[in-house]
Enzyme design. Structure first.
Site, PDB file in Angstrom:
ATOM      1  N   HIS A  75       0.901  -1.166   0.043  1.00 38.79           N
ATOM      2  CA  HIS A  75      -0.006  -0.089   0.043  1.00 38.79           C
ATOM      3  C   HIS A  75       0.902   1.351  -0.113  1.00 38.79           C
ATOM      4  O   HIS A  75       2.066   1.333   0.580  1.00 38.79           O
ATOM      5  CB  HIS A  75      -0.918   0.088   1.264  1.00 38.79           C
ATOM      6  CG  HIS A  75      -0.340   0.080   2.685  1.00 38.79           C
ATOM      7  ND1 HIS A  75      -0.109   1.367   3.051  1.00 38.79           N
ATOM      8  CD2 HIS A  75       0.136  -0.864   3.289  1.00 38.79           C
ATOM      9  CE1 HIS A  75       0.479   1.278   4.341  1.00 38.79           C
ATOM     10  NE2 HIS A  75       0.590  -0.071   4.653  1.00 38.79           N
ATOM     11  N   ASP A 194       6.303   2.796   6.590  1.00 45.62           N
ATOM     12  CA  ASP A 194       4.944   1.918   6.524  1.00 45.62           C
ATOM     13  C   ASP A 194       4.324   2.434   5.544  1.00 45.62           C
ATOM     14  O   ASP A 194       3.464   3.588   5.899  1.00 45.62           O
ATOM     15  CB  ASP A 194       4.293   1.541   7.874  1.00 45.62           C
ATOM     16  CG  ASP A 194       2.987   1.216   7.771  1.00 45.62           C
ATOM     17  OD1 ASP A 194       2.509   0.595   6.718  1.00 45.62           O
ATOM     18  OD2 ASP A 194       2.331   1.139   8.845  1.00 45.62           O
ATOM     19  N   GLU A 228      -5.095   1.162   3.107  1.00 45.04           N
ATOM     20  CA  GLU A 228      -4.841   0.177   4.145  1.00 45.04           C
ATOM     21  C   GLU A 228      -4.961   0.766   5.357  1.00 45.04           C
ATOM     22  O   GLU A 228      -5.228   0.237   6.310  1.00 45.04           O
ATOM     23  CB  GLU A 228      -3.421  -0.542   3.653  1.00 45.04           C
ATOM     24  CG  GLU A 228      -3.237  -1.675   4.568  1.00 45.04           C
ATOM     25  CD  GLU A 228      -2.491  -1.336   5.984  1.00 45.04           C
ATOM     26  OE1 GLU A 228      -2.491  -2.348   6.946  1.00 45.04           O
ATOM     27  OE2 GLU A 228      -2.228  -0.169   6.266  1.00 45.04           O
ATOM     28  N   GLU A 229      -4.363   2.027   5.615  1.00 47.55           N
ATOM     29  CA  GLU A 229      -4.301   2.627   6.874  1.00 47.55           C
ATOM     30  C   GLU A 229      -5.738   3.090   7.394  1.00 47.55           C
ATOM     31  O   GLU A 229      -5.790   3.172   8.565  1.00 47.55           O
ATOM     32  CB  GLU A 229      -3.559   3.839   6.875  1.00 47.55           C
ATOM     33  CG  GLU A 229      -1.964   3.737   6.316  1.00 47.55           C
ATOM     34  CD  GLU A 229      -1.067   3.085   7.522  1.00 47.55           C
ATOM     35  OE1 GLU A 229      -1.780   2.660   8.708  1.00 47.55           O
ATOM     36  OE2 GLU A 229      -0.003   2.753   7.252  1.00 47.55           O
ATOM     37  N   ASP A 249       4.415  -5.539   4.269  1.00 45.22           N
ATOM     38  CA  ASP A 249       4.104  -4.451   5.116  1.00 45.22           C
ATOM     39  C   ASP A 249       5.248  -4.232   6.314  1.00 45.22           C
ATOM     40  O   ASP A 249       6.113  -5.128   6.500  1.00 45.22           O
ATOM     41  CB  ASP A 249       2.699  -4.503   5.662  1.00 45.22           C
ATOM     42  CG  ASP A 249       2.101  -3.235   5.958  1.00 45.22           C
ATOM     43  OD1 ASP A 249       2.542  -2.305   6.149  1.00 45.22           O
ATOM     44  OD2 ASP A 249       0.840  -3.083   5.747  1.00 45.22           O
ATOM     45  N   HIS A 329       4.691   3.889  12.962  1.00 42.87           N
ATOM     46  CA  HIS A 329       3.647   4.918  13.190  1.00 42.87           C
ATOM     47  C   HIS A 329       4.229   6.174  13.959  1.00 42.87           C
ATOM     48  O   HIS A 329       3.401   7.011  14.422  1.00 42.87           O
ATOM     49  CB  HIS A 329       2.409   4.464  13.461  1.00 42.87           C
ATOM     50  CG  HIS A 329       1.608   3.783  12.306  1.00 42.87           C
ATOM     51  ND1 HIS A 329       0.282   3.709  12.485  1.00 42.87           N
ATOM     52  CD2 HIS A 329       2.013   3.350  11.126  1.00 42.87           C
ATOM     53  CE1 HIS A 329      -0.198   3.244  11.392  1.00 42.87           C
ATOM     54  NE2 HIS A 329       0.841   2.833  10.696  1.00 42.87           N
TER      55      HIS A 329
END
Length: 391
Positions: A75, A194, A228-229, A249, A329
């Site tokens: 992604h 990510d 995706e997030e 990922d 993140h």
């Protein structure tokens, strides 16, 4: 023909990684980054299409000896924010896009995307109590939360009217700028590794196959998703002939986890549940056979593209390969060695047949024909005693 390690263009990996990181792409505003990926694929001679919802689909054709294919899913969307409110002090209240803590947004340089595509508005995320000279110990006593931060806009505005004059309004996207750095020792420090680092590794693997003139064992689809997030991920866009899905990922480097920044990770399970028994062991065996540095891990608070695919009804085996990321993140860091091992494992995997080539050619079959060595078919004489499959 047995699979062989392929030469990886590591300069390409670095260049694509940095360029991807420099393109802001919070979930919901991903057109630019998808155009970039499409152009990179086109340069490799790989055509792609785009779904209505923005997912990009491409493939490397394989010999059509079976009716089943495989897919690699990554992604390009990232965490970010959206303007929730224009404040009376000329600053912005922000609602997060994706799951991430305001603790790690504090200090981030941002770009605010207004409806005027020619206007560039920048700013910075600050806690409400940002000055030690004004609040003294109150700076340290302030809590953590999105209601406790605001975006200071880099324009001479002091009220809501000033913000509106800039064209800023509720619903504008706020992208946290990545600011990537690659150190001399190979560490990559940046926001949004990510999954930009995963995309770079996958493109490098596909390039290696193209450069070497290697045909994958079965058609290898590439699905690049853009939600995706926020949980949608690979809920659409997969080819119906896909029997195996490998999501790529970020893997969690933290106390209590086995993932490493300098290795590839095979996730055995995550917050949604375990991944496919047979496909995970298949990937582990490939890594052992070819000395790919691979560690196994299990994640607690984690889901990926394949969770959305399965929930949407994908009839396929699913697995997750990762690259170790410290402080996911947040202030993320990985290592080029981990990305190299991941790309090489993907090259080897795409050269191997499916786990069950004949069985997976059809969506279903007789129980007695299931070829698993771990779960044997039932006996006509009735249930056997003891562990199934063990004499």
């Amino acid at each position: 023909m047995s699979p062989k390690p392929l030469e990886l263009d590591l300069d390409y990996l670095r260049q694509v990684l940095v360029e991807l990181l420099e393109i802001p792409s919070p979930s919901g505003r991903t057109d630019h980054v998808q155009q970039y990926v499409g152009e990179r694929l086109s340069a490799l001679g790989i055509t792609s299409t785009l779904t209505r919802r923005g997912a990009l689909s491409a493939s490397l054709p394989g010999p059509r000896s079976t009716g089943a294919d495989r897919a690699v899913v990554v992604h390009t969307d990232t965490i970010g924010g959206m303007v929730k409110r224009l404040k009376d002090n000329g600053r912005l209240e922000v609602k997060p896009i994706g799951t991430h803590s305001a603790r790690f947004a504090e200090g981030a340089h941002v770009r605010i995307f207004t409806d005027d595509l020619d206007r560039v508005v920048t700013g910075q995320v600050l806690p409400l109590k940002a000055s030690g000279h004004r609040y003294n110990e109150g700076v340290d006593l302030q809590g953590v939360g999105w209601e406790l931060v605001e975006v200071r806009v880099d324009e001479p505005v002091t009220d809501e009217a000033g913000l509106r004059a800039l064209g800023v309004d509720a619903g504008d996207f706020v992208a946290l700028l990545a600011n990537p750095t690659i150190t001399p020792s190979g560490y990559v420090k940046s926001r949004h590794l990510d999954d930009k680092a995963g995309v770079a590794a996958v493109l490098t693997a596909f390039k290696a196959l193209v450069d070497a003139g290697v045909t994958p064992a079965v058609t290898a689809h590439l699905l690049v998703t853009v939600t995706e997030e926020i949980g949608h991920g690979a809920s659409h866009g997969l080819d119906p002939d896909v029997a195996e899905i490998v999501s790529v990922d970020a893997a969690v480097v933290a106390p209590g986890q086995q993932s490493r920044e300098d290795a590839a990770t095979l996730a055995m399970g995550d917050g949604v549940g375990p991944f496919d028994y047979h496909l995970t062991r298949h990937l582990a065996a490939i890594a052992r056979e070819h000395d790919v540095h691979l560690v196994r891990d299990v994640f607690d608070y984690y889901r990926s593209d394949v969770a959305a695919a399965v929930e949407a009804g994908a009839h396929a085996r699913v697995a997750l390969l990762g690259f170790g990321v410290d402080a996911t993140h947040g202030h993320e860091r990985t290592h080029l060695d981990g990305l190299r091992h991941l790309a090489q494992l993907l090259c080897l995997y795409l050269q191997k047949p499916l786990v069950f080539p004949e069985w997976d050619a059809e969506p279903e079959g007789d129980l007695a024909d299931f070829p698993s060595l771990a779960v044997q078919p039932a006996s006509e004489e009735g249930p056997r005693e003891g562990p199934i499959g063990l004499d």
